[in-house]
Structures are given as structure tokens and as C-alpha cells.
Scaffold this motif. Structure first.
Motif, PDB file in Angstrom:
ATOM      1  N   PHE A   1       0.696  -1.030  -0.067  1.00 14.35           N
ATOM      2  CA  PHE A   1       0.133   0.048  -0.050  1.00 14.35           C
ATOM      3  C   PHE A   1       0.674   1.284   0.067  1.00 14.35           C
ATOM      4  CE2 PHE A   1      -2.467   3.432   2.046  1.00 14.35           C
ATOM      5  CZ  PHE A   1      -3.407   3.338   1.271  1.00 14.35           C
ATOM      6  N   GLU A   2       2.002   1.142   0.814  1.00 17.19           N
ATOM      7  CA  GLU A   2       2.842   2.295   0.687  1.00 17.19           C
ATOM      8  C   GLU A   2       3.356   2.759  -0.459  1.00 17.19           C
ATOM      9  OE1 GLU A   2       3.889   4.441   3.063  1.00 17.19           O
ATOM     10  OE2 GLU A   2       2.355   3.550   4.866  1.00 17.19           O
ATOM     11  N   ARG A   3       3.402   2.029  -1.346  1.00 19.34           N
ATOM     12  CA  ARG A   3       3.915   2.293  -2.765  1.00 19.34           C
ATOM     13  C   ARG A   3       2.908   2.693  -3.739  1.00 19.34           C
ATOM     14  NH1 ARG A   3       6.807  -2.920  -1.805  1.00 19.34           N
ATOM     15  NH2 ARG A   3       5.251  -4.125  -2.785  1.00 19.34           N
ATOM     16  N   LEU A   4       1.593   2.944  -3.344  1.00 18.87           N
ATOM     17  CA  LEU A   4       0.777   3.379  -4.389  1.00 18.87           C
ATOM     18  C   LEU A   4       0.680   4.944  -4.199  1.00 18.87           C
ATOM     19  CD1 LEU A   4      -2.591   1.228  -3.165  1.00 18.87           C
ATOM     20  CD2 LEU A   4      -0.875   0.820  -5.156  1.00 18.87           C
ATOM     21  N   PRO A   5       0.473   5.615  -5.197  1.00 16.95           N
ATOM     22  CA  PRO A   5       0.384   7.230  -5.255  1.00 16.95           C
ATOM     23  C   PRO A   5      -0.657   7.364  -4.323  1.00 16.95           C
ATOM     24  CG  PRO A   5      -0.444   6.270  -7.130  1.00 16.95           C
ATOM     25  CD  PRO A   5       0.002   4.911  -6.567  1.00 16.95           C
ATOM     26  N   GLN A   6      -0.263   8.347  -3.480  1.00 19.02           N
ATOM     27  CA  GLN A   6      -1.178   8.810  -2.469  1.00 19.02           C
ATOM     28  C   GLN A   6      -0.897  10.312  -1.803  1.00 19.02           C
ATOM     29  OE1 GLN A   6      -0.468   6.515   1.471  1.00 19.02           O
ATOM     30  NE2 GLN A   6       0.054   5.046  -0.213  1.00 19.02           N
ATOM     31  N   ASN A   7      -1.956  10.859  -0.875  1.00 23.33           N
ATOM     32  CA  ASN A   7      -1.718  12.018  -0.298  1.00 23.33           C
ATOM     33  C   ASN A   7      -2.229  11.795   1.153  1.00 23.33           C
ATOM     34  OD1 ASN A   7      -0.997  13.692  -2.640  1.00 23.33           O
ATOM     35  ND2 ASN A   7      -2.934  13.966  -2.925  1.00 23.33           N
ATOM     36  N   ARG A   8      -1.821  12.421   2.116  1.00 25.84           N
ATOM     37  CA  ARG A   8      -2.264  12.213   3.338  1.00 25.84           C
ATOM     38  C   ARG A   8      -2.869  13.437   3.855  1.00 25.84           C
ATOM     39  NH1 ARG A   8       2.902   8.801   6.146  1.00 25.84           N
ATOM     40  NH2 ARG A   8       2.733   7.134   4.741  1.00 25.84           N
ATOM     41  N   LEU A   9      -4.120  13.248   4.382  1.00 22.94           N
ATOM     42  CA  LEU A   9      -4.826  14.296   5.112  1.00 22.94           C
ATOM     43  C   LEU A   9      -4.631  14.197   6.662  1.00 22.94           C
ATOM     44  CD1 LEU A   9      -8.019  14.294   2.871  1.00 22.94           C
ATOM     45  CD2 LEU A   9      -6.129  15.520   2.466  1.00 22.94           C
ATOM     46  N   ASP A  10      -4.171  15.210   7.313  1.00 25.01           N
ATOM     47  CA  ASP A  10      -4.133  15.180   8.679  1.00 25.01           C
ATOM     48  C   ASP A  10      -4.973  16.111   9.426  1.00 25.01           C
ATOM     49  OD1 ASP A  10      -2.562  17.174   8.101  1.00 25.01           O
ATOM     50  OD2 ASP A  10      -0.538  16.175   8.934  1.00 25.01           O
ATOM     51  N   GLU A  11      -5.611  17.161   8.718  1.00 22.81           N
ATOM     52  CA  GLU A  11      -6.329  18.102   9.282  1.00 22.81           C
ATOM     53  C   GLU A  11      -7.576  18.605   8.258  1.00 22.81           C
ATOM     54  OE1 GLU A  11      -4.211  21.530   9.531  1.00 22.81           O
ATOM     55  OE2 GLU A  11      -3.345  21.501   7.476  1.00 22.81           O
ATOM     56  N   VAL A  12      -8.797  19.187   8.966  1.00 20.14           N
ATOM     57  CA  VAL A  12      -9.512  19.422   8.113  1.00 20.14           C
ATOM     58  C   VAL A  12      -9.934  21.015   8.253  1.00 20.14           C
ATOM     59  CG1 VAL A  12     -12.259  19.497   7.842  1.00 20.14           C
ATOM     60  CG2 VAL A  12     -10.707  17.304   8.633  1.00 20.14           C
ATOM     61  N   LEU A  13      -9.705  21.751   7.143  1.00 21.96           N
ATOM     62  CA  LEU A  13      -9.796  23.110   7.060  1.00 21.96           C
ATOM     63  C   LEU A  13     -11.012  23.789   6.433  1.00 21.96           C
ATOM     64  CD1 LEU A  13      -6.257  23.689   5.589  1.00 21.96           C
ATOM     65  CD2 LEU A  13      -6.829  23.491   7.845  1.00 21.96           C
ATOM     66  N   VAL A  14     -11.347  24.959   7.129  1.00 19.46           N
ATOM     67  CA  VAL A  14     -12.619  25.543   6.526  1.00 19.46           C
ATOM     68  C   VAL A  14     -12.043  27.029   6.534  1.00 19.46           C
ATOM     69  CG1 VAL A  14     -14.654  26.696   7.039  1.00 19.46           C
ATOM     70  CG2 VAL A  14     -14.200  24.348   7.731  1.00 19.46           C
ATOM     71  N   PRO A  15     -12.307  27.808   5.182  1.00 22.72           N
ATOM     72  CA  PRO A  15     -12.124  29.236   4.812  1.00 22.72           C
ATOM     73  C   PRO A  15     -12.981  29.856   5.816  1.00 22.72           C
ATOM     74  CG  PRO A  15     -12.143  27.903   2.692  1.00 22.72           C
ATOM     75  CD  PRO A  15     -12.648  26.912   3.870  1.00 22.72           C
ATOM     76  N   VAL A  16     -12.493  31.063   6.338  1.00 20.59           N
ATOM     77  CA  VAL A  16     -13.366  31.760   7.286  1.00 20.59           C
ATOM     78  C   VAL A  16     -12.835  33.193   6.810  1.00 20.59           C
ATOM     79  CG1 VAL A  16     -14.046  32.394   9.365  1.00 20.59           C
ATOM     80  CG2 VAL A  16     -14.202  30.291   8.720  1.00 20.59           C
ATOM     81  N   GLY A  17     -13.525  34.232   6.837  1.00 20.54           N
ATOM     82  CA  GLY A  17     -13.384  35.544   6.669  1.00 20.54           C
ATOM     83  C   GLY A  17     -11.926  35.809   5.883  1.00 20.54           C
ATOM     84  N   GLY A  18     -11.676  35.144   4.643  1.00 24.55           N
ATOM     85  CA  GLY A  18     -10.567  35.538   3.756  1.00 24.55           C
ATOM     86  C   GLY A  18      -9.592  34.450   4.231  1.00 24.55           C
ATOM     87  N   GLY A  19      -9.443  33.893   5.404  1.00 24.13           N
ATOM     88  CA  GLY A  19      -8.405  32.962   5.989  1.00 24.13           C
ATOM     89  C   GLY A  19      -9.183  31.410   5.926  1.00 24.13           C
ATOM     90  N   ILE A  20      -8.181  30.709   6.840  1.00 22.68           N
ATOM     91  CA  ILE A  20      -8.570  29.147   6.732  1.00 22.68           C
ATOM     92  C   ILE A  20      -8.457  28.723   8.175  1.00 22.68           C
ATOM     93  CG2 ILE A  20      -7.701  26.818   6.308  1.00 22.68           C
ATOM     94  CD1 ILE A  20      -6.781  27.863   3.543  1.00 22.68           C
ATOM     95  N   GLN A  21      -9.408  28.253   8.743  1.00 19.46           N
ATOM     96  CA  GLN A  21      -9.531  27.761  10.137  1.00 19.46           C
ATOM     97  C   GLN A  21      -9.670  26.173   9.956  1.00 19.46           C
ATOM     98  OE1 GLN A  21     -12.770  29.203  12.716  1.00 19.46           O
ATOM     99  NE2 GLN A  21     -12.719  27.126  13.805  1.00 19.46           N
ATOM    100  N   ARG A  22      -8.610  25.571  11.029  1.00 21.43           N
ATOM    101  CA  ARG A  22      -8.784  24.245  11.132  1.00 21.43           C
ATOM    102  C   ARG A  22      -9.563  23.640  11.856  1.00 21.43           C
ATOM    103  NH1 ARG A  22      -3.296  21.632  13.504  1.00 21.43           N
ATOM    104  NH2 ARG A  22      -4.149  22.501  15.440  1.00 21.43           N
ATOM    105  N   VAL A  23     -10.534  22.886  11.584  1.00 21.75           N
ATOM    106  CA  VAL A  23     -11.682  22.446  12.370  1.00 21.75           C
ATOM    107  C   VAL A  23     -11.456  20.807  12.882  1.00 21.75           C
ATOM    108  CG1 VAL A  23     -13.221  23.776  11.480  1.00 21.75           C
ATOM    109  CG2 VAL A  23     -12.945  21.555  10.720  1.00 21.75           C
ATOM    110  N   GLY A  24     -10.625  20.135  12.290  1.00 19.93           N
ATOM    111  CA  GLY A  24     -10.377  18.852  12.619  1.00 19.93           C
ATOM    112  C   GLY A  24      -8.759  18.668  12.669  1.00 19.93           C
ATOM    113  N   ASP A  25      -8.254  18.070  13.836  1.00 15.75           N
ATOM    114  CA  ASP A  25      -6.791  17.675  13.795  1.00 15.75           C
ATOM    115  C   ASP A  25      -6.548  16.266  14.073  1.00 15.75           C
ATOM    116  OD1 ASP A  25      -3.990  17.861  14.150  1.00 15.75           O
ATOM    117  OD2 ASP A  25      -4.140  18.769  16.113  1.00 15.75           O
ATOM    118  N   LEU A  26      -6.063  15.792  12.982  1.00 17.10           N
ATOM    119  CA  LEU A  26      -5.908  14.105  13.107  1.00 17.10           C
ATOM    120  C   LEU A  26      -4.678  13.759  13.623  1.00 17.10           C
ATOM    121  CD1 LEU A  26      -8.349  14.461  10.977  1.00 17.10           C
ATOM    122  CD2 LEU A  26      -7.621  12.436   9.777  1.00 17.10           C
TER     123      LEU A  26
END
Length: 402
Positions: A64-89
Motif C-alpha cells: 500500500f505504501e507504494r501506491l500514489p497517495q496524499n495524506r490528510l491530517d487536518e480538516v480546514l474551513v475558509p473563514v473571513g478570507g483566511g483558513i480555520q482548522r476544525v479537525g486535527d487528525l
């Protein structure tokens, strides 16, 4: 007429995982997949920590490690022209404190190739289960049709329906279901992604409709919600309007991609459903995954639930299948094991439908201060970010193989 111990209809994550685990236990299993390959646009590509742990248990972690992949370790939300993290994996315990984003066809090919190493495993592509064989009320196998029109039958001691939310076998079995109304359908599409942009899952709170962006290498896989049943009407507008509103509001850095969608043919419709069978089995037949409980895309938990169903089913049924002594009571144990996790996940989805998605579609999803209350709480108490992170990453009642 062909025969096997277990016939599985559907070569998605639930079907292939179940087939692999049963073959590994020595059960003769045949998986039917109606397509000629696993290559499908806009399939869910999330591989959750529980599935990563399963791959390790099976000795497939290195592959599995040899498969092309990206890793998501946070969930972000754009707020007021910026970005807020709402989930910290990344704050979650364990080795796999992230969600791997892997094209689902790559994952399914890996699992199918691993299963093919066992002599008791058979995968029949271009073969669709079209109906059930019965004898005195007991399901004894399936009828099938191949891509070139050949029809036939496979007799099986147990048939497992893993053929998705529009399951042919579940309909043929006439199993009663409970369905809940949903406020939306989903449009899927792709737009280019530049190297300097986030490699995260980015929900975008925008009018007239919110959408989510998933970083996938050189493109964003995007989904936007529309009011239920409005697909045909909304396709009368120019396709460029899909990105015009978010580019003019919360994600101005998309302005250079407003016109990258050339036609509506690039936008795919997902008819969203939320339902659950009242009973997942009848004698000789078991439904798991979306065939037993159709999930909406909210939270991206459907694939994880389906894989966990398959692990539980394999663990509970491998022994009876080897003895060819599977009873309705054995099949009922699978539902009892998986029902609490399914109810919790669907209950959370219904809550989010009512409290977040429906107000967003109606344009009433923000407070007087401008931001939804949950965002303000997560900003004030950052430790709360572990809660949505855990629910999205691991789900309820994760299953172990042994």
C-alpha cells in the motif's frame, strides 16, 4: 451451473475485502463485478486508519505504501478570507493519525491481486448479479449476466450482497428498509490544483451552495451540494457559475480557475440516499455496506463502515462457512455487531443534514457574528478539534481481524 461456498455480488471495498478475508481463511469464494475494471471517476478515495491497520494485519502495508497517495491530517474551513482548522487528525493516538487519499481503483487492484494469491478466490469481471436463486424460501445462489450477454447461475451456500445503494439483490430479496429524507444531491467535478495550495480536505462555506475540496496531487476533487431533485433545473445556468461565487467570496484564489470547467458533462450527479435495512439477511443471503445501509457523503464515513462490515462478517462467518453450516442466527450476529456503529453514523449524518447542510442550502447557516456556532467553539477551544477528527478518521466501533 457453477458452485461455490460464498458468492459475493459487487467488487467495491466491502466485496473485495470480504472476498480476500474469506479466501485467506480457506473458504471458496467467488466475487462478481459488473464492470471490466475498477476505474471509476469520483469514487470515494479515503482510506481510513482502521483500514490501514487492517492492511498491516494482512501483510499488505508495504504494498500500500507504494501506491500514489496524499495524506490528510487536518480538516480546514475558509473563514473571513483566511483558513480555520476544525479537525486535527495529527493529534490522534496511534501510528495512523491521518487519512490516506488513494485512487480507489488502485486500492481495489491491490486487494484483488492479494486475494488472487489464494487458490479458493475467484474474481469474475464483466459479470453482474441480476437475481437470486431460491429453494423453499432459502437463497441458494445468484443469476448473472456477462458484458457480452451470456447468462448463467452460480449456486452458493451463502450469497452476500455488496452491490451498493441500488442493490439488485437486496431488492430481489424484498428486505424491508427505513429511509430518511435528505436535503441534497451532490455534484462531483475536478479543477486544477497548484503546488503551493493546501493538501487538505477543505470545506468551503459559500452561497448559493457550500462545497468541499479534496487535494489530489495536481487537481482538486470537488463536491458541491444542491437541493434534492434540482439537478435538471440548475444545469440551465452556465457551468462557470459553479466556481464564480466561491471565487468571489471565501476562496478568491480560485478566480483563475472559474472557466476551467468546459461543459456540464464534466459535472457528475450523485443521487444521495440515507436508508437502512430493518433486517440485513434472509436464509442464505446477507447484505452489508451500502446494500444494507446507504450513507450520504457527509463526513466521508461510508467506505470505512463498509470495510468494517466486511471485517466483522468474515470474522463471524468464516468458521460456519468452512463447515457449510451458516444459519440465519449466524447472519443476524453480523447485523447485531454492526448496527450500533451504523446507527450512530447515520444519526450524526441526519443531525448535520438538519443543523448544517439544510440551513446552508437555505442561506441561513451563519449566526449574527458571521460564523456558525461550531466554528466559533472550535476556535475558542482547540482541543475540541480531536472530536470531529476521531469521528471522521476512525468512526464508531472499529473492527479488528483477530
Amino acid at each position: 451451473m457453477d458452485t461455490t461456498t460464498c458468492c459475493i455480488a459487487g467488487g467495491g471495498p466491502a466485496g473485495i475485502v470480504l472476498g480476500l478475508l474469506l479466501a485467506r481463511a480457506g473458504v471458496a469464494v467467488t466475487v462478481l463485478e459488473k464492470h471490466g475494471d475498477f476505474l471509476r471517476d469520483f469514487r470515494g478515495d479515503t482510506v481510513h486508519p482502521t483500514t490501514l491497520e487492517l492492511l498491516d494485519e494482512l501483510g499488505l502495508g508495504d504494498r500500500f505504501e507504494r501506491l500514489p497517495q496524499n495524506r490528510l491530517d487536518e480538516v480546514l474551513v475558509p473563514v473571513g478570507g483566511g483558513i480555520q482548522r476544525v479537525g486535527d487528525l495529527a493529534a490522534l493516538p496511534g501510528r495512523y493519525n491521518y487519512i490516506a487519499m488513494v485512487p480507489q481503483w488502485d486500492l481495489l487492484n491491490l486487494l484483488a491481486n492479494a486475494a488472487a494469491e489464494y487458490p479458493t478466490f475467484t474474481l469474475r469481471m464483466n459479470t453482474e448479479a441480476t437475481g437470486l436463486l431460491t429453494d423453499g424460501g432459502k437463497v441458494t445462489g445468484v443469476e448473472y449476466r456477462t458484458h457480452d450477454g451470456e447468462v448463467g447461475r452460480i449456486r452458493a451456500h451463502l450469497t452476500v450482497a455488496c452491490d451498493g445503494r441500488w442493490s439488485v439483490l437486496r431488492r430481489a430479496a424484498r428486505l424491508p428498509a427505513r429511509q430518511w429524507p435528505v436535503p441534497m444531491d451532490v455534484w462531483w467535478f475536478k479543477i486544477p490544483r497548484w503546488e503551493h495550495e493546501p493538501k487538505a480536505m477543505v470545506p468551503v462555506i459559500s452561497r448559493p451552495r457550500p462545497f468541499i475540496m479534496i487535494g489530489r496531487g495536481d487537481y482538486w476533487q470537488c463536491a458541491t451540494i444542491i437541493p434534492k431533485g434540482t439537478d435538471a433545473e440548475l444545469r440551465r445556468m452556465p457551468v462557470s457559475e459553479l466556481l464564480a461565487a466561491p471565487a468571489a467570496g471565501p476562496v478568491p484564489w480560485l478566480a483563475d480557475r472559474v472557466h476551467t470547467l468546459g461543459s456540464w458533462e464534466e459535472v457528475k450527479l450523485l443521487d444521495v440516499r440515507l436508508d437502512r435495512l430493518r433486517r440485513w439477511h434472509r436464509d442464505g443471503l446477507l447484505c452489508i455496506g451500502d446494500a444494507a445501509h446507504a450513507m450520504t457523503p457527509v463526513g466521508g464515513v461510508g467506505i470505512n463502515l463498509a470495510v468494517q462490515d466486511a471485517v466483522a462478517a468474515a470474522r463471524l462467518l468464516a468458521g460456519p462457512l468452512l463447515r457449510r453450516a451458516v444459519t440465519p442466527a449466524d447472519l443476524a450476529r453480523v447485523r447485531r455487531r454492526r448496527l450500533p456503529a451504523t446507527m450512530l453514523a447515520q444519526g450524526l449524518q441526519r443531525l448535520l443534514h438538519d443543523k448544517a447542510l439544510r440551513p446552508a442550502l437555505e442561506g441561513t447557516g451563519t449566526t449574527a457574528s458571521g460564523d456558525p456556532l461550531p466554528l466559533r467553539l472550535l476556535r475558542r477551544f482547540p482541543w475540541l478539534q480531536r472530536v470531529p477528527a476521531y469521528v471522521v478518521a476512525r468512526g464508531f466501533r472499529p473492527e479488528r481481524l483477530h
